[in-house]
Design a protein around this motif. Sequence first.
Motif, PDB file in Angstrom:
ATOM      1  N   HIS A   1       0.826  -1.201   0.000  1.00  0.00           N
ATOM      2  CA  HIS A   1       0.000   0.000   0.000  1.00  0.00           C
ATOM      3  C   HIS A   1       0.866   1.259   0.000  1.00  0.00           C
ATOM      4  O   HIS A   1       0.514   2.263  -0.640  1.00  0.00           O
ATOM      5  CB  HIS A   1      -0.925   0.001   1.217  1.00  0.00           C
ATOM      6  CG  HIS A   1      -1.936   1.101   1.191  1.00  0.00           C
ATOM      7  ND1 HIS A   1      -3.035   1.073   0.366  1.00  0.00           N
ATOM      8  CD2 HIS A   1      -2.003   2.278   1.870  1.00  0.00           C
ATOM      9  CE1 HIS A   1      -3.748   2.176   0.536  1.00  0.00           C
ATOM     10  NE2 HIS A   1      -3.140   2.933   1.438  1.00  0.00           N
ATOM     11  N   LEU A   2       1.993   1.218   0.691  1.00  0.00           N
ATOM     12  CA  LEU A   2       2.912   2.354   0.676  1.00  0.00           C
ATOM     13  C   LEU A   2       3.391   2.642  -0.742  1.00  0.00           C
ATOM     14  O   LEU A   2       3.368   3.801  -1.194  1.00  0.00           O
ATOM     15  CB  LEU A   2       4.107   2.069   1.584  1.00  0.00           C
ATOM     16  CG  LEU A   2       5.284   3.046   1.454  1.00  0.00           C
ATOM     17  CD1 LEU A   2       4.910   4.423   1.967  1.00  0.00           C
ATOM     18  CD2 LEU A   2       6.507   2.514   2.182  1.00  0.00           C
TER      19      LEU A   2
ATOM     20  N   LEU B   1       2.115  10.950   5.034  1.00  0.00           N
ATOM     21  CA  LEU B   1       1.349  10.620   6.230  1.00  0.00           C
ATOM     22  C   LEU B   1      -0.039  11.269   6.235  1.00  0.00           C
ATOM     23  O   LEU B   1      -1.018  10.612   6.608  1.00  0.00           O
ATOM     24  CB  LEU B   1       2.124  10.990   7.484  1.00  0.00           C
ATOM     25  CG  LEU B   1       3.231   9.989   7.852  1.00  0.00           C
ATOM     26  CD1 LEU B   1       4.008  10.476   9.059  1.00  0.00           C
ATOM     27  CD2 LEU B   1       2.672   8.612   8.118  1.00  0.00           C
ATOM     28  N   PRO B   2      -0.184  12.550   5.834  1.00  0.00           N
ATOM     29  CA  PRO B   2      -1.549  13.092   5.757  1.00  0.00           C
ATOM     30  C   PRO B   2      -2.462  12.272   4.854  1.00  0.00           C
ATOM     31  O   PRO B   2      -3.650  12.098   5.165  1.00  0.00           O
ATOM     32  CB  PRO B   2      -1.328  14.508   5.221  1.00  0.00           C
ATOM     33  CG  PRO B   2       0.031  14.885   5.717  1.00  0.00           C
ATOM     34  CD  PRO B   2       0.828  13.608   5.622  1.00  0.00           C
ATOM     35  N   ALA B   3      -1.922  11.755   3.750  1.00  0.00           N
ATOM     36  CA  ALA B   3      -2.751  10.938   2.851  1.00  0.00           C
ATOM     37  C   ALA B   3      -3.172   9.637   3.515  1.00  0.00           C
ATOM     38  O   ALA B   3      -4.332   9.220   3.416  1.00  0.00           O
ATOM     39  CB  ALA B   3      -1.982  10.655   1.562  1.00  0.00           C
ATOM     40  N   LEU B   4      -2.249   8.986   4.219  1.00  0.00           N
ATOM     41  CA  LEU B   4      -2.579   7.720   4.875  1.00  0.00           C
ATOM     42  C   LEU B   4      -3.538   7.927   6.045  1.00  0.00           C
ATOM     43  O   LEU B   4      -4.426   7.101   6.288  1.00  0.00           O
ATOM     44  CB  LEU B   4      -1.296   7.036   5.346  1.00  0.00           C
ATOM     45  CG  LEU B   4      -0.352   6.562   4.228  1.00  0.00           C
ATOM     46  CD1 LEU B   4       0.957   6.060   4.818  1.00  0.00           C
ATOM     47  CD2 LEU B   4      -1.003   5.474   3.390  1.00  0.00           C
ATOM     48  N   VAL B   5      -3.371   9.037   6.768  1.00  0.00           N
ATOM     49  CA  VAL B   5      -4.287   9.345   7.865  1.00  0.00           C
ATOM     50  C   VAL B   5      -5.684   9.622   7.325  1.00  0.00           C
ATOM     51  O   VAL B   5      -6.686   9.163   7.894  1.00  0.00           O
ATOM     52  CB  VAL B   5      -3.762  10.540   8.682  1.00  0.00           C
ATOM     53  CG1 VAL B   5      -4.823  11.044   9.673  1.00  0.00           C
ATOM     54  CG2 VAL B   5      -2.483  10.157   9.436  1.00  0.00           C
TER      55      VAL B   5
ATOM     56  N   GLU C   1       3.239   6.099  -5.572  1.00  0.00           N
ATOM     57  CA  GLU C   1       2.968   6.264  -7.015  1.00  0.00           C
ATOM     58  C   GLU C   1       1.829   7.262  -7.226  1.00  0.00           C
ATOM     59  O   GLU C   1       1.906   8.137  -8.104  1.00  0.00           O
ATOM     60  CB  GLU C   1       2.616   4.912  -7.633  1.00  0.00           C
ATOM     61  CG  GLU C   1       3.752   3.903  -7.672  1.00  0.00           C
ATOM     62  CD  GLU C   1       4.737   4.145  -8.800  1.00  0.00           C
ATOM     63  OE1 GLU C   1       4.535   5.116  -9.569  1.00  0.00           O
ATOM     64  OE2 GLU C   1       5.692   3.364  -8.922  1.00  0.00           O
ATOM     65  N   ARG C   2       0.772   7.123  -6.434  1.00  0.00           N
ATOM     66  CA  ARG C   2      -0.382   8.012  -6.597  1.00  0.00           C
ATOM     67  C   ARG C   2      -0.016   9.456  -6.270  1.00  0.00           C
ATOM     68  O   ARG C   2      -0.370  10.387  -7.018  1.00  0.00           O
ATOM     69  CB  ARG C   2      -1.525   7.544  -5.700  1.00  0.00           C
ATOM     70  CG  ARG C   2      -2.748   8.463  -5.725  1.00  0.00           C
ATOM     71  CD  ARG C   2      -3.910   7.876  -4.966  1.00  0.00           C
ATOM     72  NE  ARG C   2      -3.641   7.670  -3.552  1.00  0.00           N
ATOM     73  CZ  ARG C   2      -3.732   8.631  -2.631  1.00  0.00           C
ATOM     74  NH1 ARG C   2      -4.068   9.873  -2.986  1.00  0.00           N
ATOM     75  NH2 ARG C   2      -3.504   8.370  -1.365  1.00  0.00           N
ATOM     76  N   LEU C   3       0.686   9.663  -5.161  1.00  0.00           N
ATOM     77  CA  LEU C   3       1.056  11.020  -4.773  1.00  0.00           C
ATOM     78  C   LEU C   3       2.003  11.652  -5.782  1.00  0.00           C
ATOM     79  O   LEU C   3       1.912  12.848  -6.077  1.00  0.00           O
ATOM     80  CB  LEU C   3       1.704  11.003  -3.387  1.00  0.00           C
ATOM     81  CG  LEU C   3       0.787  10.668  -2.212  1.00  0.00           C
ATOM     82  CD1 LEU C   3       1.586  10.538  -0.933  1.00  0.00           C
ATOM     83  CD2 LEU C   3      -0.306  11.720  -2.059  1.00  0.00           C
TER      84      LEU C   3
ATOM     85  N   ALA D   1       2.084  10.976  -8.986  1.00  0.00           N
ATOM     86  CA  ALA D   1       1.289  11.309 -10.169  1.00  0.00           C
ATOM     87  C   ALA D   1       0.414  12.535  -9.932  1.00  0.00           C
ATOM     88  O   ALA D   1       0.227  13.365 -10.834  1.00  0.00           O
ATOM     89  CB  ALA D   1       0.425  10.111 -10.567  1.00  0.00           C
ATOM     90  N   GLU D   2      -0.126  12.677  -8.717  1.00  0.00           N
ATOM     91  CA  GLU D   2      -1.041  13.773  -8.417  1.00  0.00           C
ATOM     92  C   GLU D   2      -0.319  15.089  -8.146  1.00  0.00           C
ATOM     93  O   GLU D   2      -0.823  16.163  -8.518  1.00  0.00           O
ATOM     94  CB  GLU D   2      -1.881  13.424  -7.191  1.00  0.00           C
ATOM     95  CG  GLU D   2      -2.884  12.317  -7.421  1.00  0.00           C
ATOM     96  CD  GLU D   2      -3.624  11.953  -6.135  1.00  0.00           C
ATOM     97  OE1 GLU D   2      -4.553  11.143  -6.203  1.00  0.00           O
ATOM     98  OE2 GLU D   2      -3.259  12.491  -5.061  1.00  0.00           O
ATOM     99  N   ARG D   3       0.845  15.032  -7.493  1.00  0.00           N
ATOM    100  CA  ARG D   3       1.466  16.254  -6.985  1.00  0.00           C
ATOM    101  C   ARG D   3       2.788  16.596  -7.662  1.00  0.00           C
ATOM    102  O   ARG D   3       3.041  17.749  -7.998  1.00  0.00           O
ATOM    103  CB  ARG D   3       1.700  16.134  -5.474  1.00  0.00           C
ATOM    104  CG  ARG D   3       0.422  15.992  -4.666  1.00  0.00           C
ATOM    105  CD  ARG D   3       0.715  15.780  -3.196  1.00  0.00           C
ATOM    106  NE  ARG D   3      -0.512  15.672  -2.404  1.00  0.00           N
ATOM    107  CZ  ARG D   3      -1.162  16.700  -1.901  1.00  0.00           C
ATOM    108  NH1 ARG D   3      -0.702  17.928  -2.091  1.00  0.00           N
ATOM    109  NH2 ARG D   3      -2.267  16.530  -1.195  1.00  0.00           N
ATOM    110  N   VAL D   4       3.630  15.598  -7.847  1.00  0.00           N
ATOM    111  CA  VAL D   4       4.990  15.880  -8.302  1.00  0.00           C
ATOM    112  C   VAL D   4       5.066  15.980  -9.817  1.00  0.00           C
ATOM    113  O   VAL D   4       5.637  16.934 -10.354  1.00  0.00           O
ATOM    114  CB  VAL D   4       5.966  14.811  -7.771  1.00  0.00           C
ATOM    115  CG1 VAL D   4       7.377  15.091  -8.263  1.00  0.00           C
ATOM    116  CG2 VAL D   4       5.932  14.788  -6.251  1.00  0.00           C
ATOM    117  N   ALA D   5       4.511  14.998 -10.516  1.00  0.00           N
ATOM    118  CA  ALA D   5       4.614  15.003 -11.976  1.00  0.00           C
ATOM    119  C   ALA D   5       4.032  16.272 -12.603  1.00  0.00           C
ATOM    120  O   ALA D   5       4.667  16.878 -13.477  1.00  0.00           O
ATOM    121  CB  ALA D   5       3.951  13.755 -12.549  1.00  0.00           C
TER     122      ALA D   5
END
Length: 276
Positions: free
Chosen positions: A210-211, A244-248, A216-218, A220-224
Amino acid sequence: MPDHPVRRRPRTLGLVLAGGKGSRLGPLTQRRAKPALPFGGTYRLIDFALSNCHHSHLRDVWVVEQYAPHALNEHLLNGRPWDLDRNDGGLRIMPPFTGAEGEGFAEGNADALWRHRALIAEFAPDELVVLSADHVEQVDLRDVLDAHRAAAARVTVVTTAMPRRAASRYGVVTIDGDRVTDFAYKPDDPPGEGDVAQVATEVFVYDAPHLLATLERLHAERVAPAQRAGEAEAHLGDFGHHLLPALVAEGGARAFAHRGYWRDVGTIASYWQGHM
């Protein structure tokens, strides 16, 4: 014999983040990485993380390096002091690299995980135990892993209590039972109960698949998109910025209360106080 399936033991990988420059320690880290700083006369700061891994029976431990690694490598040798000099597994050094996706220097500890994601995926752990190499603490990681598995958590954050006035240097968690309901990274006004805040000790257990999917998702959403737009700060940063904010927010984060000794020796004053 009883007719039941054989239970497979979870595959666990320990990852010690030892790339910090330690700029707040001034002249002490001009020529060596903070994890290589002497502590208590004969020890180095990284010894605490590696000893915790050894006493918790982690057989595979990787050390992620970056800044001034020479003194650190001389100290680590082949991992023999921590029973990590093995033909199968054991100690592995992870330096910065070029020539592959994710190359270059990491810009934060979450970004370091992203850059080494291919090797982590190749190892295929069920759980990833991530420790900072510059904190003084004693923790039995087996207890943390047991709690992580029992809760089926996406991430388990090892926490400790400290006065709220001192908590703004850390990631501060809000907890309901053992569930982490909020994560505030270095807040000016730390949340807490009365004069006490619960902070992350920078020891984490992640559900590894899951990590990797979340990284990968973060990315694609934020960095790319930021990279395509030419923004200078295009990386995942530290754990507290996005990961951590995303997992929380997903509801799968749990807290494990550390009752023993813990000290961050990231400043000259705290380094001196730790020795005293």
